[in-house]
Design a protein around this motif. Structure first.
Motif, PDB file in Angstrom:
ATOM      1  N   GLY A 189       0.833  -1.199   0.000  1.00 55.09           N
ATOM      2  CA  GLY A 189       0.000   0.000   0.000  1.00 55.09           C
ATOM      3  C   GLY A 189       0.863   1.243   0.000  1.00 55.09           C
ATOM      4  O   GLY A 189       1.996   1.231   0.489  1.00 55.09           O
ATOM      5  N   THR A 190       0.338   2.327  -0.564  1.00 55.28           N
ATOM      6  CA  THR A 190       1.053   3.600  -0.641  1.00 55.28           C
ATOM      7  C   THR A 190       0.047   4.741  -0.662  1.00 55.28           C
ATOM      8  O   THR A 190      -1.120   4.541  -1.025  1.00 55.28           O
ATOM      9  CB  THR A 190       1.936   3.652  -1.907  1.00 55.28           C
ATOM     10  OG1 THR A 190       2.567   4.941  -1.993  1.00 55.28           O
ATOM     11  CG2 THR A 190       1.106   3.434  -3.169  1.00 55.28           C
ATOM     12  N   TYR A 191       0.502   5.933  -0.309  1.00 61.25           N
ATOM     13  CA  TYR A 191      -0.329   7.128  -0.456  1.00 61.25           C
ATOM     14  C   TYR A 191      -0.098   7.824  -1.802  1.00 61.25           C
ATOM     15  O   TYR A 191      -0.682   8.865  -2.069  1.00 61.25           O
ATOM     16  CB  TYR A 191      -0.047   8.113   0.684  1.00 61.25           C
ATOM     17  CG  TYR A 191      -0.850   7.815   1.927  1.00 61.25           C
ATOM     18  CD1 TYR A 191      -2.227   8.020   1.946  1.00 61.25           C
ATOM     19  CD2 TYR A 191      -0.250   7.304   3.069  1.00 61.25           C
ATOM     20  CE1 TYR A 191      -2.983   7.735   3.075  1.00 61.25           C
ATOM     21  CE2 TYR A 191      -0.993   7.011   4.201  1.00 61.25           C
ATOM     22  CZ  TYR A 191      -2.359   7.233   4.198  1.00 61.25           C
ATOM     23  OH  TYR A 191      -3.107   6.942   5.312  1.00 61.25           O
ATOM     24  N   MET A 192       0.718   7.249  -2.674  1.00 63.49           N
ATOM     25  CA  MET A 192       1.073   7.904  -3.920  1.00 63.49           C
ATOM     26  C   MET A 192       0.035   7.695  -5.017  1.00 63.49           C
ATOM     27  O   MET A 192      -0.256   6.561  -5.407  1.00 63.49           O
ATOM     28  CB  MET A 192       2.412   7.375  -4.435  1.00 63.49           C
ATOM     29  CG  MET A 192       3.606   7.824  -3.624  1.00 63.49           C
ATOM     30  SD  MET A 192       5.138   7.331  -4.454  1.00 63.49           S
ATOM     31  CE  MET A 192       6.347   7.965  -3.283  1.00 63.49           C
ATOM     32  N   HIS A 193      -0.477   8.811  -5.537  1.00 60.61           N
ATOM     33  CA  HIS A 193      -1.238   8.800  -6.777  1.00 60.61           C
ATOM     34  C   HIS A 193      -0.265   9.143  -7.903  1.00 60.61           C
ATOM     35  O   HIS A 193       0.913   9.340  -7.682  1.00 60.61           O
ATOM     36  CB  HIS A 193      -2.371   9.828  -6.721  1.00 60.61           C
ATOM     37  CG  HIS A 193      -3.297   9.626  -5.560  1.00 60.61           C
ATOM     38  ND1 HIS A 193      -4.200   8.599  -5.489  1.00 60.61           N
ATOM     39  CD2 HIS A 193      -3.448  10.338  -4.397  1.00 60.61           C
ATOM     40  CE1 HIS A 193      -4.893   8.672  -4.354  1.00 60.61           C
ATOM     41  NE2 HIS A 193      -4.449   9.716  -3.669  1.00 60.61           N
ATOM     42  N   GLY A 194      -0.787   9.234  -9.124  1.00 61.91           N
ATOM     43  CA  GLY A 194       0.119   9.653 -10.195  1.00 61.91           C
ATOM     44  C   GLY A 194      -0.254   9.252 -11.613  1.00 61.91           C
ATOM     45  O   GLY A 194      -0.012  10.035 -12.499  1.00 61.91           O
TER      46      GLY A 194
END
Length: 248
Positions: A189-194
């Motif tokens: 899991g990550t908080y990164m969008h993009g």
């Protein structure tokens, strides 16, 4: 050439699709295609059963109401959890990360149970929302390339003993404790969008390597490398400027 189809589940894009994270499925599909490996994206919307036979499951971001709806649906249709227990890859972004945890507390102060695939818990962070670029260094056990993305959240995610941080924050907020995201086995899991996999092809290839079960041939696309380097330099410059300001 890989002789089977890699099946990618896009989980609840109609609920967890606020920030364009569905693009992660497209990235995986193209990176398979470029290697001569067949891939298939399976859209799993609200009301659809979730099969336990897919190789990769992707979840994106959404609001508080979307999170509780997603947990309810995935608890009723636990195919993803069953697949994860058997080694399938699960990757979640932002709200998706939070619902994979043990529990999460919404902006209304109510705590909801999560799916328990990651040993993390999320509570509302400070009054300042984390919005902007995120630059991190991934766990060296995963891959070496620095990661960049865009964060937009107010969650503070704490890791338990069974989860490891996905990466260490150089610039930005991430989980709120100097790290971004978490991983546990093949659940990430990550908080990164993009979308995160478009901006971080090494992350995409890590997931595909796990799904295929063998090393993948490298891909050299100069335009992708150039864009990545430009974005990384831009965020590094922001980080350097902040350090200079903090010294005064």
């Amino acid at each position: 050439m890989h002789d089977s189809v890699v099946r990618i589940g896009l989980v609840l894009p109609d609920v967890l699709g606020t920030y364009g994270d569905s693009g992660n499925a497209t990235v995986l599909l193209k990176r398979l295609e470029w290697r001569g490996i067949r891939g298939e994206v399976v859209q799993l919307g609200v009301g659809d059963p979730v099969p336990n036979s897919l190789d990769i499951y992707l979840l994106g971001g959404g609001e508080d109401r979307a999170q509780t709806l997603a947990v309810s649906h995935l608890t009723e249709h636990p195919g993803m959890q069953q697949a994860a227990a058997n080694g399938a890859v699960v990757m979640a972004v932002c709200a998706g990360l939070q619902i994979l945890g043990e529990d999460f507390t919404g902006s209304d102060g109510v705590t909801h149970g999560g799916l328990g695939l990651l040993d993390v818990r999320t509570t509302p962070g400070s009054s300042t929302r984390a919005v902007g670029e995120l630059l991190t260094l991934p766990d060296k056990e995963l891959f070496a390339d620095p990661m960049t993305g865009f964060e937009n959240h107010q969650g503070h995610t704490q890791l338990g003993a069974s989860a490891r941080p996905l990466s260490r924050v150089v610039y930005g907020t991430g989980n709120g404790e100097g790290h971004d995201g978490a991983y546990q086995g093949h659940v990430l899991g990550t908080y990164m969008h993009g979308p995160v996999l478009a901006r971080n092809p090494a992350f995409a290839d890590l997931m595909l390597t796990w799904a295929v079960g063998s090393p993948l041939a490298p891909i050299d696309i100069p335009a992708i490398s150039q864009l990545r380097n430009e974005r990384r330099r831009a965020v590094q410059q922001m980080a350097n400027r902040r350090k200079r300001l903090l010294r005064f």
